[in-house]
Design a protein around this motif. Structure first.
Motif, PDB file in Angstrom:
ATOM      1  N   GLY A 111      38.335  45.621  43.374  1.00  0.00           N
ATOM      2  CA  GLY A 111      37.225  45.161  42.551  1.00  0.00           C
ATOM      3  C   GLY A 111      35.887  45.326  43.254  1.00  0.00           C
ATOM      4  O   GLY A 111      34.895  45.739  42.639  1.00  0.00           O
ATOM      5  N   ALA A 154      35.002  49.100  43.389  1.00  0.00           N
ATOM      6  CA  ALA A 154      34.636  49.575  42.053  1.00  0.00           C
ATOM      7  C   ALA A 154      33.245  49.095  41.681  1.00  0.00           C
ATOM      8  O   ALA A 154      32.435  49.859  41.126  1.00  0.00           O
ATOM      9  N   ALA A 155      32.927  47.836  42.013  1.00  0.00           N
ATOM     10  CA  ALA A 155      31.608  47.301  41.699  1.00  0.00           C
ATOM     11  C   ALA A 155      30.528  48.028  42.478  1.00  0.00           C
ATOM     12  O   ALA A 155      29.444  48.324  41.963  1.00  0.00           O
ATOM     13  N   ILE A 180      31.921  51.765  38.916  1.00  0.00           N
ATOM     14  CA  ILE A 180      32.996  52.320  38.097  1.00  0.00           C
ATOM     15  C   ILE A 180      34.019  51.220  37.823  1.00  0.00           C
ATOM     16  O   ILE A 180      33.942  50.129  38.375  1.00  0.00           O
ATOM     17  N   ARG A 181      34.999  51.528  36.990  1.00  0.00           N
ATOM     18  CA  ARG A 181      36.043  50.555  36.684  1.00  0.00           C
ATOM     19  C   ARG A 181      37.169  50.651  37.719  1.00  0.00           C
ATOM     20  O   ARG A 181      37.436  51.743  38.247  1.00  0.00           O
ATOM     21  N   PRO A 182      37.861  49.535  37.987  1.00  0.00           N
ATOM     22  CA  PRO A 182      39.028  49.604  38.868  1.00  0.00           C
ATOM     23  C   PRO A 182      40.055  50.623  38.391  1.00  0.00           C
ATOM     24  O   PRO A 182      40.728  51.272  39.207  1.00  0.00           O
ATOM     25  N   ALA A 183      40.175  50.787  37.080  1.00  0.00           N
ATOM     26  CA  ALA A 183      41.140  51.759  36.548  1.00  0.00           C
ATOM     27  C   ALA A 183      40.819  53.169  37.020  1.00  0.00           C
ATOM     28  O   ALA A 183      41.724  54.001  37.203  1.00  0.00           O
ATOM     29  N   THR A 184      39.529  53.464  37.217  1.00  0.00           N
ATOM     30  CA  THR A 184      39.142  54.786  37.703  1.00  0.00           C
ATOM     31  C   THR A 184      39.635  54.997  39.124  1.00  0.00           C
ATOM     32  O   THR A 184      40.136  56.080  39.476  1.00  0.00           O
ATOM     33  N   HIS A 222      33.193  60.073  43.881  1.00  0.00           N
ATOM     34  CA  HIS A 222      32.207  59.610  42.907  1.00  0.00           C
ATOM     35  C   HIS A 222      31.069  60.618  42.769  1.00  0.00           C
ATOM     36  O   HIS A 222      30.648  60.961  41.652  1.00  0.00           O
TER      37      HIS A 222
END
Length: 260
Positions: A140, A143-144, A148-152, A187
């Motif tokens: 988390g 991602a923050a 981006i999202r954690p799913a990414t 990224h």
């Protein structure tokens, strides 16, 4: 060194050893190249000995010049395609397609190199090197940081772009400094429109280098290899064109059987 064919008189005959010595090869290697279709079939003397000509010298020049830029297998395929047609139009077209494929591969290598360099420029020095103190932790938080999202991140993990460890107590993903570096590279490259497959190649280069300074040295060597291969392709093209012209002259000397 000036090609052997440039010093041959029209119709002059060569033994396998004559052709071999000019390139530091063995006579058996020359015979093997003929058997593999890399050289056109040689005429035979009354006693059954091979008689090579300027055509064969040009063919050997072309093959050996093509190898450094295209590799042995591709160079052999190019020569076989050229030699399989009497007139050459169809076969030569296929040979040129094979050469185009090598150029496309070189362009892809060059673009990957540029992607690595571009991503490296966009990273802070400590992030590129994976130095202690780089942000990390759980999925988390990373991602923050990247927006981006954690799913990414999980998708990138499945594609091999990041390789987080699992916390032995909780089983949660833990991202160390190297993982953060890889995630930042991914990224940057995704923002540049690169597909995951190419990004995986880029990150593999970064990992194998072992940090920013080694990576920069590796990039210089990579630049040198790409440039050397590009120049080798130019040399091979010149030699292949000389062989194609020699084939045309040979056809004119003996007469084109398809024209009768």
């Amino acid at each position: 060194m000036e090609p052997l064919a440039a010093n041959l008189q029209s119709g002059e005959r060569l033994r396998p050893v004559d052709l071999a010595r000019a390139h530091g090869l063995s006579a058996q290697a020359v015979r093997n190249y003929e058997a593999a279709g890399i050289l056109p079939a040689a005429a035979r003397t009354a006693h059954g000995y091979r008689a090579y000509t300027a055509l064969h010298a040009r063919a050997l020049d072309a093959f050996l010049a093509l190898v450094p830029g295209h590799g042995h297998r591709a160079a052999a395929s190019v020569m076989r395609e050229v030699n399989e047609s009497a007139v050459g139009e169809v076969a030569v077209g296929e040979a040129l397609r094979l050469i185009d494929e090598s150029h496309a591969q070189l362009l892809d290598d060059r673009r990957t190199l540029e992607a690595v360099e571009g991503a490296l420029r966009d990273l802070a020095p400590e992030a590129a090197g994976g130095a202690p103190g780089s942000a990390g932790g759980f999925i988390g938080a990373l991602a923050a940081e990247l927006g981006i999202r954690p799913a990414t991140l999980r998708k990138w993990e499945r594609a091999g772009l990041v390789r987080p460890r699992r916390d032995p107590l909780t089983g949660y993903r833990r991202y160390d400094a190297a993982d953060v570096r890889d995630a930042r590279l991914a990224h940057q490259l995704r923002r540049g429109g690169y597909p995951l497959e190419r990004i995986a190649t880029v990150i593999a280069q970064v990992r194998s280098a072992g940090g920013r300074e080694p990576l920069e040295a590796a990039l210089r060597e990579w630049h040198d290899r790409v440039s050397a291969r590009g120049r080798a392709m130019l040399t091979g093209a010149v030699a292949l064109e000389a062989y194609l012209r020699e084939r045309e002259r040979e056809r004119e000397r003996v007469g084109d059987p398809e024209a009768t």
